[in-house]
Scaffold this motif. Structure first.
Motif, short mmCIF file in Angstrom:
data_model
loop_
_atom_site.label_atom_id
_atom_site.label_comp_id
_atom_site.label_asym_id
_atom_site.label_seq_id
_atom_site.Cartn_x
_atom_site.Cartn_y
_atom_site.Cartn_z
N ILE A 269 18.46 33.22 48.67
CA ILE A 269 18.82 33.05 49.90
C ILE A 269 20.39 33.34 50.17
O ILE A 269 21.04 32.61 49.71
CB ILE A 269 18.69 31.43 50.51
CG1 ILE A 269 17.22 31.03 50.28
CG2 ILE A 269 18.75 31.32 51.92
CD1 ILE A 269 16.02 32.07 50.58
N ALA A 270 20.67 34.27 50.83
CA ALA A 270 22.12 34.69 50.86
C ALA A 270 22.46 34.26 52.47
O ALA A 270 22.18 34.99 53.31
CB ALA A 270 22.23 36.17 50.69
N CYS A 271 23.54 33.53 52.38
CA CYS A 271 24.12 33.18 53.61
C CYS A 271 25.06 33.95 54.07
O CYS A 271 26.28 34.45 53.12
CB CYS A 271 24.58 31.63 53.54
SG CYS A 271 23.66 30.25 53.04
N VAL A 272 25.28 34.60 55.37
CA VAL A 272 26.26 35.20 55.84
C VAL A 272 26.66 35.05 57.10
O VAL A 272 26.32 34.19 57.80
CB VAL A 272 25.45 36.67 56.11
CG1 VAL A 272 24.91 37.33 54.55
CG2 VAL A 272 24.42 36.79 57.10
N ARG A 273 27.94 35.39 57.44
CA ARG A 273 28.64 35.06 58.58
C ARG A 273 29.40 36.10 58.96
O ARG A 273 30.13 36.84 57.97
CB ARG A 273 29.44 33.71 58.37
CG ARG A 273 30.01 33.22 59.63
CD ARG A 273 30.66 31.85 59.13
NE ARG A 273 31.34 31.28 60.39
CZ ARG A 273 31.95 29.76 60.00
NH1 ARG A 273 31.85 29.51 58.95
NH2 ARG A 273 32.31 29.39 61.41
N ASP A 274 30.02 36.26 60.20
CA ASP A 274 30.93 37.43 60.63
C ASP A 274 32.18 37.12 59.99
O ASP A 274 32.82 36.07 59.78
CB ASP A 274 31.02 37.54 62.25
CG ASP A 274 29.96 37.88 62.98
OD1 ASP A 274 28.95 38.49 62.23
OD2 ASP A 274 29.84 37.96 64.14
N MET A 275 32.73 38.28 59.15
CA MET A 275 34.02 38.07 58.28
C MET A 275 34.98 37.39 58.98
O MET A 275 35.66 36.70 58.54
CB MET A 275 34.40 39.50 57.88
CG MET A 275 35.20 39.39 56.76
SD MET A 275 34.39 38.94 55.32
CE MET A 275 33.48 40.43 54.61
N LEU B 143 18.51 37.27 54.02
CA LEU B 143 19.81 37.01 54.64
C LEU B 143 19.51 35.91 55.82
O LEU B 143 18.73 36.11 56.61
CB LEU B 143 20.47 38.14 55.11
CG LEU B 143 21.41 39.01 54.27
CD1 LEU B 143 20.66 39.25 52.95
CD2 LEU B 143 21.90 40.11 54.84
N LEU B 144 20.35 34.85 55.59
CA LEU B 144 20.21 33.89 56.53
C LEU B 144 21.82 33.66 57.31
O LEU B 144 22.85 33.38 56.68
CB LEU B 144 20.23 32.48 55.98
CG LEU B 144 20.15 30.97 56.75
CD1 LEU B 144 19.24 31.17 57.89
CD2 LEU B 144 19.92 29.94 55.73
#
Length: 269
Positions: A106-112, A177-178
């Motif tokens: 589970i790869a957590c992502v967010r706007d840079m 991608l979460l």
């Protein structure tokens, strides 16, 4: 024997919140970044050809030793399923696939820009406590800090490159991608997707009463509040502390939001 899954992705993107929620399930073990990934890397190095006794070590032995690391590190846990957290797991999918064929990441992502903003806020809130994130340096500006974070060996840059390697690589089928935005605004939907992805029955999580404590670790890192999780899941609307020109430099880095840039059909929630 426990089954293993992994939490990875970008920093300040909800991995601690995700772990705090998952550990509500009595069948699960989850937490903040563990030392296992670093120990795994050190062991692989010591069993490589740089060791004069490597002639006695083949890949089968390396796999047994590596698997033993996981089993022994988590031997005290009674959980059926263990989620180990590290930003480096995205860069180690070939090894993960060999060691744990049924595992998922589970790869957590967010706007840079908001990742950098989040780190900058923590740094500013500890004006008298230099952070390990910047090697306890007392100098620098928001620009130099952002440049350091985004460099290829920086806290964000390394994780970002590892994520892209996993996203475009041959093991992308084990990657979910979460988005941070989904986790904080639609937590029930986010957790349902995670459970579906790992093939586990649903669990009634409590999004109003969350418990997680990493205060001792954060203080030792010179960054109190780094892993603080609010007791209730909620999206926080705020104005960024970043100068507009700095934020603009990273606005297009969220490749997972761009149509046509998902050749392997990675699931994105």
């Amino acid at each position: 024997m426990a089954r293993f899954h992994f939490i990875s992705g970008l920093p300040r993107s909800g991995s601690t919140l995700l772990a705090a929620l998952l550990k509500q399930n009595p069948r699960f073990h989850a937490g903040m970044s563990s030392p296992v990934a670093g120990m795994f890397a050190a062991m692989m190095g010591e069993m490589s050809e740089r060791n004069e006794f490597s002639v006695f070590i083949d890949d089968a032995a390396r796999q047994r030793v590596a698997r033993g690391l996981f089993d022994n590190f988590y031997a005290d846990s009674e959980a059926e399923i263990v989620f180990d957290t590290s930003r480096s797991w995205c860069a180690r999918l070939p090894a993960v696939a060999e060691l744990f064929p049924e595992s998922r990441v589970i790869a957590c992502v967010r706007d840079m820009p908001w990742i950098i903003d989040s780190i900058e806020r923590v740094i500013r809130s500890n004006a008298f406590s230099p952070s390990s994130i910047f090697n306890f340096s007392t100098g620098g500006t928001v620009y130099s800090r952002a440049n350091g974070l985004a460099s290829s060996d920086g806290m964000i840059g390394y994780a970002y490159d590892a994520l892209r390697e996993a996203y475009y690589g041959p093991h992308a089928d084990r990657l979910l991608l979460l988005r941070y935005e989904t986790l904080t605004t639609h937590p029930k939907q986010a957790l349902a997707a995670v459970y579906d992805f790992i093939g586990e029955p649903a669990f009634a999580h409590d999004f109003e009463h969350i418990q997680f404590d990493a205060e001792t670790f954060d203080r030792r890192a010179g960054t109190p509040g780094l892993h603080t999780v609010r007791p209730r899941v909620a999206a926080e609307k705020r104005q960024s502390v970043l100068p507009p020109d700095l934020a603009a430099r990273f606005e297009r880095d969220a490749f997972w939001n761009q149509q046509g840039l998902n050749p392997r059909g990675v699931r994105i929630v």
